[in-house]
Write an enzyme that holds these catalytic residues in place. Structure first.
Site, PDB file in Angstrom:
ATOM      1  CG  HIS A 173     -78.514 -28.728  -9.585  1.00  0.00           C
ATOM      2  ND1 HIS A 173     -79.105 -28.023 -10.596  1.00  0.00           N
ATOM      3  CD2 HIS A 173     -78.212 -27.821  -8.630  1.00  0.00           C
ATOM      4  CE1 HIS A 173     -79.147 -26.755 -10.275  1.00  0.00           C
ATOM      5  NE2 HIS A 173     -78.611 -26.593  -9.091  1.00  0.00           N
ATOM      6  CG  HIS A 212     -77.702 -19.660  -1.995  1.00  0.00           C
ATOM      7  ND1 HIS A 212     -78.964 -20.118  -1.687  1.00  0.00           N
ATOM      8  CD2 HIS A 212     -77.405 -20.196  -3.218  1.00  0.00           C
ATOM      9  CE1 HIS A 212     -79.399 -20.884  -2.682  1.00  0.00           C
ATOM     10  NE2 HIS A 212     -78.471 -20.945  -3.607  1.00  0.00           N
ATOM     11  CD  GLU A 271     -78.350 -24.754  -5.023  1.00  0.00           C
ATOM     12  OE1 GLU A 271     -78.503 -23.563  -5.329  1.00  0.00           O
ATOM     13  OE2 GLU A 271     -78.689 -25.710  -5.754  1.00  0.00           O
ATOM     14  CG  ASP A 312     -73.666 -24.194  -5.175  1.00  0.00           C
ATOM     15  OD1 ASP A 312     -74.546 -24.136  -4.295  1.00  0.00           O
ATOM     16  OD2 ASP A 312     -73.719 -23.528  -6.228  1.00  0.00           O
ATOM     17  CG  HIS A 365     -81.336 -19.761  -7.274  1.00  0.00           C
ATOM     18  ND1 HIS A 365     -81.400 -21.089  -7.665  1.00  0.00           N
ATOM     19  CD2 HIS A 365     -80.235 -19.686  -6.494  1.00  0.00           C
ATOM     20  CE1 HIS A 365     -80.383 -21.774  -7.177  1.00  0.00           C
ATOM     21  NE2 HIS A 365     -79.650 -20.941  -6.468  1.00  0.00           N
ATOM     22  CG  ASP A 382     -76.184 -19.115  -6.681  1.00  0.00           C
ATOM     23  OD1 ASP A 382     -74.964 -19.298  -6.820  1.00  0.00           O
ATOM     24  OD2 ASP A 382     -76.941 -19.947  -6.155  1.00  0.00           O
ATOM     25  CE1 TYR A 404     -75.008 -19.875 -11.982  1.00  0.00           C
ATOM     26  CE2 TYR A 404     -76.492 -18.001 -11.887  1.00  0.00           C
ATOM     27  CZ  TYR A 404     -75.755 -18.974 -11.248  1.00  0.00           C
ATOM     28  OH  TYR A 404     -75.776 -19.039  -9.882  1.00  0.00           O
ATOM     29  CG  HIS A 436     -71.544 -20.202  -9.292  1.00  0.00           C
ATOM     30  ND1 HIS A 436     -70.977 -21.376  -8.866  1.00  0.00           N
ATOM     31  CD2 HIS A 436     -72.777 -20.163  -8.729  1.00  0.00           C
ATOM     32  CE1 HIS A 436     -71.828 -22.024  -8.082  1.00  0.00           C
ATOM     33  NE2 HIS A 436     -72.932 -21.303  -7.972  1.00  0.00           N
TER      34      HIS A 436
HETATM   35 FE   LIG Z   1     -77.955 -21.652  -5.660  1.00  0.00          FE
HETATM   36 FE   LIG Z   2     -74.593 -21.519  -6.630  1.00  0.00          FE
END
Ligand SMILES: [Fe+2]
Ligand SMILES: [Fe+2]
Lengths: 52, 391
Positions: B24, B78, B80, B82, B144, B163, B191, B222
């Site tokens: 992104h 989370h 998000e 991903d 986040h 994350d 990151y 990650h």
């Molecule tokens: Fe995230």
């Molecule tokens: Fe992530």
């Protein structure tokens, strides 16, 4: 009725809408929210809000 | 596929995204991984999933260990995509599983997937016994996203923080002692700068909340898993969360016909004479997310753009929009530029810095068309002076 925005996550407190997640009815001014009220999105405290 | 056991009975079942270069808008030179973890106890738990196109890889890894229909709990730390992108498919495979997430997590997952899954909303601090082990869920809002949650397993001293503490690295290695520290540290800094930086205060709170826990492994969502360098990375996170920088200068600019670039280099020369380490980045060649890696350690930020059509170059406008969102604090700023007429850009950049709450000790420099030797000499002196102010 002034709107206040959370400087952490961007949530907007609109007194006309209140904050249903925290049982705040519509029509309550930001300044009249309880001191321990926190942002319904991210939990930021009242002093982290700024008037829009 | 070989099984990757990170603790007895706990497996890494993630996916390696070797090819992704644009996360992104964040330039991921080294690709990334989406880390999912499978815990085999009296109950079988999957913590997080992978981006949708790596579902097959995750499923294959799970099948090496257990029949996926035996999964009792799926934890979504989370929302998000991903990490949640493979929830629809894995929950088809494990239809009886309960999906555990935070308060905002449930709302977010419903908005994303429009499914009426078997949700269990975990309150912050809630504990769930899965047999020999306990899962403890702690909300870490804005680290986040509002929904962000971490899962801690006290019996294993294992933190699964999603994350937080992540890095975008695709690699055959899974652990921090298997990969060169400089590479790992830089990837973690990049990151943090691009994903977590706006939320330093929240990171501070999260570190406080987690500070009392015994942790000997941090397995993020990650990249590499931390086990040998936990004190090092915690120390870096504390610094970054407090916006601590070094006495370094970063010059970021774009240029049309080379004048703004000459000013940038004159500033760099002056700074070097004041013995300040200086990094020079042109937005023509450096991706804005890479600039952030330099910015995270630099106290003094010098930003320059020529004026085009009564404003700054669009590349600079984009950079400043990105920078504004990431909210770096406690910086010294200096703006510069060149112009033919109008000349608004340099002043706009200076105003931007002041709006960010940065200190601007010296007023901006803005030079008409092509700077001459005397002007460049003056610019160099400003660089030197800024270097002295930086100390
Ligand atoms: Fe995230
Ligand atoms: Fe992530």
């Amino acid at each position: 009725m002034d709107k206040y925005r959370c400087t952490v996550c961007g949530y907007l407190y609109d007194p006309k809408k209140g904050d249903p997640d925290n049982d705040i009815e519509p029509g309550i001014e930001f300044s009249d929210l309880p001191d321990d009220w926190t942002c319904p999105l991210c939990g930021a405290s009242k002093d982290q809000f700024e008037m829009e | 596929m070989n099984k990757i056991e990170i603790k007895p009975g706990i497996y890494w079942v993630g996916g390696i995204d070797w090819h992704i270069q644009d996360f992104h808008g964040y330039k991921t030179h080294r690709g990334t991984t989406y880390n999912a973890y499978l815990i085999i106890d009296e109950k079988v738990v999957l913590v997080d999933t992978v981006k949708h196109y790596l579902y097959g890889e995750m499923l294959a890894r799970i099948k090496e260990i257990i029949d996926p229909s035996k999964i009792d709990y799926v934890v979504s730390n989370h929302v998000e995509m991903d990490h949640s992108g493979s929830l629809p498919k894995i929950l088809e495979e494990a239809p009886n599983a309960t999906l555990i997430t935070s308060v905002q997590g449930e709302k977010g997952l419903r908005r994303h997937y429009k499914r009426d899954w078997n949700f269990h909303v975990a309150q912050s601090g809630e504990e769930l016994s899965i047999g020999k082990r306990t899962l403890v869920f702690v909300h870490v809002p804005m680290v986040h996203w509002p929904d962000s949650m971490v899962t801690y397993i006290p019996e294993e001293n294992l933190l699964l923080p999603n994350d937080a503490f992540g890095q975008h690295i695709a690699s055959a290695e899974r652990f921090d002692d298997e990969i060169e520290w400089g590479v790992l540290k830089e990837a973690t800094a990049t990151y943090y700068a691009n994903i977590v930086m706006p939320y330093g205060t929240q990171v501070g709170k999260a570190l406080e909340a987690l500070g009392g826990l015994d942790i000997d492994m941090i397995a993020p969502s990650h990249g590499i898993i931390w086990r040998s360098r936990i004190p090092d990375i915690l120390a870096e996170y504390v610094k970054w969360a407090n916006h601590e920088t070094e006495a370094r200068a970063l010059i970021v600019y774009d240029t049309m016909w080379g004048s703004t670039e000459r000013i940038a280099y004159a500033l760099a020369e002056g700074l070097s004479e004041a013995d300040v380490p200086v990094t020079v980045r042109s937005l023509k060649n450096t991706h804005i997310s890479d600039v952030m890696t330099d910015l995270i350690t630099s106290k003094l930020i010098l930003i320059g753009s020529p004026t085009i059509n009564n404003g700054m170059l669009p590349s600079m406008g984009g950079f400043l929009t990105y920078l504004k969102g990431l909210r770096p604090k406690d910086r010294l700023g200096f703006a510069f530029g060149s112009f033919g007429w109008g000349g608004q850009a340099a002043g706009e950049i200076e105003k931007f810095m002041k709006d960010m709450g940065w200190e601007v000790p010296i007023e901006y420099v803005n030079l008409k068309f092509v700077p001459d030797t005397e002007e460049l000499g003056n610019v160099k002196s400003i660089g030197k002076e800024l270097g002295k102010i930086l100390g």
